[in-house]
Structure formats: structure tokens, C-alpha cells
Design an enzyme around this catalytic site. Structure first.
Site, PDB file in Angstrom:
ATOM      1  N   CYS A  54      -9.929  60.119 -64.484  1.00  0.00           N
ATOM      2  CA  CYS A  54      -9.655  59.025 -64.322  1.00  0.00           C
ATOM      3  C   CYS A  54     -10.629  58.060 -63.475  1.00  0.00           C
ATOM      4  O   CYS A  54     -10.054  59.324 -62.144  1.00  0.00           O
ATOM      5  CB  CYS A  54      -8.741  57.646 -64.674  1.00  0.00           C
ATOM      6  N   TRP A  87      -1.442  57.102 -71.839  1.00  0.00           N
ATOM      7  CA  TRP A  87      -1.123  58.315 -71.073  1.00  0.00           C
ATOM      8  C   TRP A  87      -0.500  59.089 -71.450  1.00  0.00           C
ATOM      9  O   TRP A  87       0.755  58.048 -70.968  1.00  0.00           O
ATOM     10  CB  TRP A  87      -1.555  57.845 -69.766  1.00  0.00           C
ATOM     11  N   ARG A 123      -3.322  46.171 -70.248  1.00  0.00           N
ATOM     12  CA  ARG A 123      -4.067  47.389 -70.439  1.00  0.00           C
ATOM     13  C   ARG A 123      -2.374  48.248 -69.685  1.00  0.00           C
ATOM     14  O   ARG A 123      -2.486  47.774 -69.177  1.00  0.00           O
ATOM     15  CB  ARG A 123      -5.125  47.296 -69.792  1.00  0.00           C
ATOM     16  N   SER A 125      -3.533  50.769 -67.971  1.00  0.00           N
ATOM     17  CA  SER A 125      -4.182  51.737 -67.233  1.00  0.00           C
ATOM     18  C   SER A 125      -3.735  52.137 -65.485  1.00  0.00           C
ATOM     19  O   SER A 125      -2.414  51.907 -64.999  1.00  0.00           O
ATOM     20  CB  SER A 125      -5.083  50.443 -66.950  1.00  0.00           C
ATOM     21  N   VAL A 126      -3.600  52.989 -65.559  1.00  0.00           N
ATOM     22  CA  VAL A 126      -4.290  53.529 -64.063  1.00  0.00           C
ATOM     23  C   VAL A 126      -5.245  53.319 -62.869  1.00  0.00           C
ATOM     24  O   VAL A 126      -6.193  53.516 -64.014  1.00  0.00           O
ATOM     25  CB  VAL A 126      -3.130  55.132 -63.802  1.00  0.00           C
ATOM     26  N   GLU A 141      -5.241  47.248 -59.952  1.00  0.00           N
ATOM     27  CA  GLU A 141      -6.536  47.084 -59.491  1.00  0.00           C
ATOM     28  C   GLU A 141      -7.494  48.566 -58.581  1.00  0.00           C
ATOM     29  O   GLU A 141      -6.973  48.071 -57.414  1.00  0.00           O
ATOM     30  CB  GLU A 141      -7.147  45.964 -59.158  1.00  0.00           C
ATOM     31  N   SER A 142      -8.113  49.542 -59.065  1.00  0.00           N
ATOM     32  CA  SER A 142      -8.398  50.198 -57.696  1.00  0.00           C
ATOM     33  C   SER A 142      -9.113  49.935 -57.020  1.00  0.00           C
ATOM     34  O   SER A 142      -8.908  50.259 -56.043  1.00  0.00           O
ATOM     35  CB  SER A 142      -9.360  51.333 -59.050  1.00  0.00           C
TER      36      SER A 142
END
Length: 318
Positions: A54, A87, A123, A125-126, A141-142
Site C-alpha cells: 500500500c 487485508w 473503510r 484501511s492501512v 490517515e497517512s
């Protein structure tokens, strides 16, 4: 009521607008780590859940390595083969380089979200920046996680690492401006092209991608970095897309007007210098995870899940 961990979720369905264009949903967990706050900076309190495939998670891994936070913040890597339950961890899909979740024995990343909120609807997410003390998500939040890692632990790391600042005050306006159009047209632009469901939406998105790449090429002409002649978060954020461009986005997402290696000499030089000269970029890049994830996890784009052999080499030498 069905247990949250058993809930079936359609994680592969992208949000598509009526015109066939892709829209990325907002992330939900947006807390920070700061002195005097709910989440205090502490050694071995925080954990990152990531995918090596990702690009958003890779931002966090690069930042963790650059700041020397490996002994303060632990990491768990998921399998790149994201299926209908999201995932998976290695106990479900033992892909080389994937880990089991040693904190909670989770089977999928979604289990972590449901642990925090059994009624969670967002979501799965990663990356996830996780608090091992409070057993909750700090942030997913990256773009915010990399800023947290940039400063939050400076009192706990050696002075030379604490002195590194990838979002310096004097460059913030310029960094924010560059980040804005690069995110919309390159980082997210490749997804807008790749998952568009109409010809019009695709052609608009792919034109935006290459117009922005042309702009970056001019920006990097004769320069080693995007902003201020120094490594900043703008370079980190762009790198994770560019390193995936030739190996995934050209073919899988139909961004095939030009390749980086043959069409953009300044970007190509910049990418290779970061990869070959800075271990934070090289050691967090795993081409097997990257290629397997995209070509395996999107059966609506690649129904036979065939992973291409090329391009070879995945990255060219300096």
C-alpha cells in the site's frame, strides 16, 4: 446479531460516482500524539499496522525509518492478497513477509476496526497507528501519521534524528501547495484512472496524471528534491506512487502514455537516488508485495489474477 468479526464486508468495491469516476472516502480516526493530550508520546506504546504493498502505508514506514523510531514503534505487516474480507494477517494467508497479529491474534484488519467500534461502517484501511495501552486506533490517515512521526517522539530519540524535520516551518506553504496537486492528480490520480468505469472518466483522469507528471519533471529538472533543496514529506508522498508506477500503474491502471524510466528522466533520477542512496526508501519497498496486491486483489480489473513478470528490473540502477 452476527459477531462483528464474522461480518462480510465488500472491501473491494470502490466508491464510483454517477459519471464513472472514482472518489476516495475520508478516513475516520484523526487523533494525534502529543504531550498533555489523550495520546502521550511514550516508547513501546504505539504500533503500526501496514501493508508493504500500500502506498499510503509505505509513507508511514519510510517516515518511521527516517526518524529512527524502529525501537519505539513496533510494526505488523499484512499479506498483500486482499480478499473479500480485507487485508489478512499471516495466520489466514501466510504470504512471505507477512506477520501474524501478535497483539490480538486478529485474522483481518477489519477485526481491529470492529474491536474499536463494533458498529464501524467506514473503510478497513492501512496504515493504522494503534495505541497498545488504550487498545484503540489513534489515526488512520497517512498524511497525518507521517507528521505525527516527524515530531511527536523527538524527546525520545537521539538528537541527530530529532533534528530531522520533513515539514519545516519555513517550507510548509510550498510543501502544502505541492502536496495538494500531486495528491489529487498523481497519488490519487492513478486510482482515478485505474478504477474509472467510463471512458470519459478514465481519459480525464489519465490526462490529469500525465499533466501533473510533466509538471513534476520540470520541477525536478536539475534538483534532487521537490521543495527547498532538502528531503521533505513532499518527496516521501510522491515516491510511494512513482516507485509503483512502472511495475503496476502503467499496466494495471492503464496509465500507459509514458513510463517513468523512458519518459521522465528527472523523475527517474530522483526516484532512483532516493531508493539506492537512502535505506528508508529501499528497505520499505517490496516489489513482490506491491505487484501481488494490485494484480491479485482487484479481480474486477484482472479476473485471472495473473501477476506480470516485468518490467525487469523492477527498478534500474543509478
Amino acid at each position: 446479531m452476527a459477531l462483528a468479526k464474522d461480518r462480510v464486508v465488500d472491501v473491494l468495491k470502490f466508491k464510483i460516482e454517477e459519471d464513472g469516476s472514482f472518489k476516495r472516502p475520508e478516513t475516520v480516526f484523526r487523533s494525534s500524539i502529543e504531550k498533555g493530550g489523550k495520546f502521550e508520546p511514550e516508547a513501546d506504546r504505539y504500533h503500526l499496522y501496514v501493508s508493504l504493498a500500500c502506498p499510503w502505508a509505505s509513507r508511514a514506514l519510510i517516515s518511521r525509518k527516517l526518524k529512527g523510531l524502529e525501537n519505539l514503534i513496533s510494526v505488523t505487516v499484512v499479506s498483500p492478497r486482499m480478499g473479500t474480507l480485507g487485508w489478512p494477517f499471516a495466520n489466514v494467508d501466510n504470504f512471505a513477509g507477512a506477520d501474524i497479529d501478535t497483539l490480538y491474534s486478529s485474522e483481518h484488519v477489519k477485526d481491529l476496526y470492529f474491536k474499536v467500534d463494533p458498529d464501524y461502517q467506514g473503510r478497513f484501511s492501512v496504515p493504522i497507528l494503534w495505541d497498545k495501552k488504550a487498545h484503540t486506533i489513534v489515526n488512520n490517515e497517512s498524511s497525518e501519521i507521517i507528521r505525527i512521526l516527524n515530531t511527536a517522539f523527538n524527546d525520545l530519540i537521539p538528537a541527530d534524528k530529532a533534528a530531522l524535520n520533513f515539514y519545516p516551518e519555513n517550507l510548509r506553504t510550498e510543501i502544502d501547495e505541492v502536496n495538494g496537486w500531486i495528491y489529487e492528480n498523481i497519488n490519487n490520480g492513478v486510482y482515478r484512472a485505474g478504477v474509472a468505469t467510463t471512458q470519459t472518466a478514465y481519459e480525464k483522469a489519465v490526462a490529469d496524471v500525465f499533466e501533473a507528471l510533466d509538471k513534476v519533471e520540470k520541477l525536478l529538472d536539475g534538483k534532487d528534491y521537490l521543495v527547498g533543496n532538502q528531503l521533505t514529506e513532499a518527496d516521501i508522498r510522491l515516491f510511494v506512487t512513482i516507485i509503483r508506477f512502472d511495475v503496476v500503474y502503467v499496466g494495471h491502471f492503464k496509465c500507459n502514455l509514458r513510463t517513468i524510466r523512458d519518459g521522465y528522466p528527472a523523475i527517474h533520477r530522483w526516484m532512483r537516488q532516493l531508493y539506492w542512496n537512502n535505506d528508508a526508501f529501499k528497505s520499505t519497498t517490496d516489489f513482490d508485495h506491491i505487484k501481488t496486491h494490485y494484480y491479485w486483489s482487484h479481480p474486477f480489473l484482472n479476473p485471472h489474477r495473473i501477476v506480470p513478470v516485468g518490467p525487469l528490473p523492477h527498478i534500474m540502477p543509478l
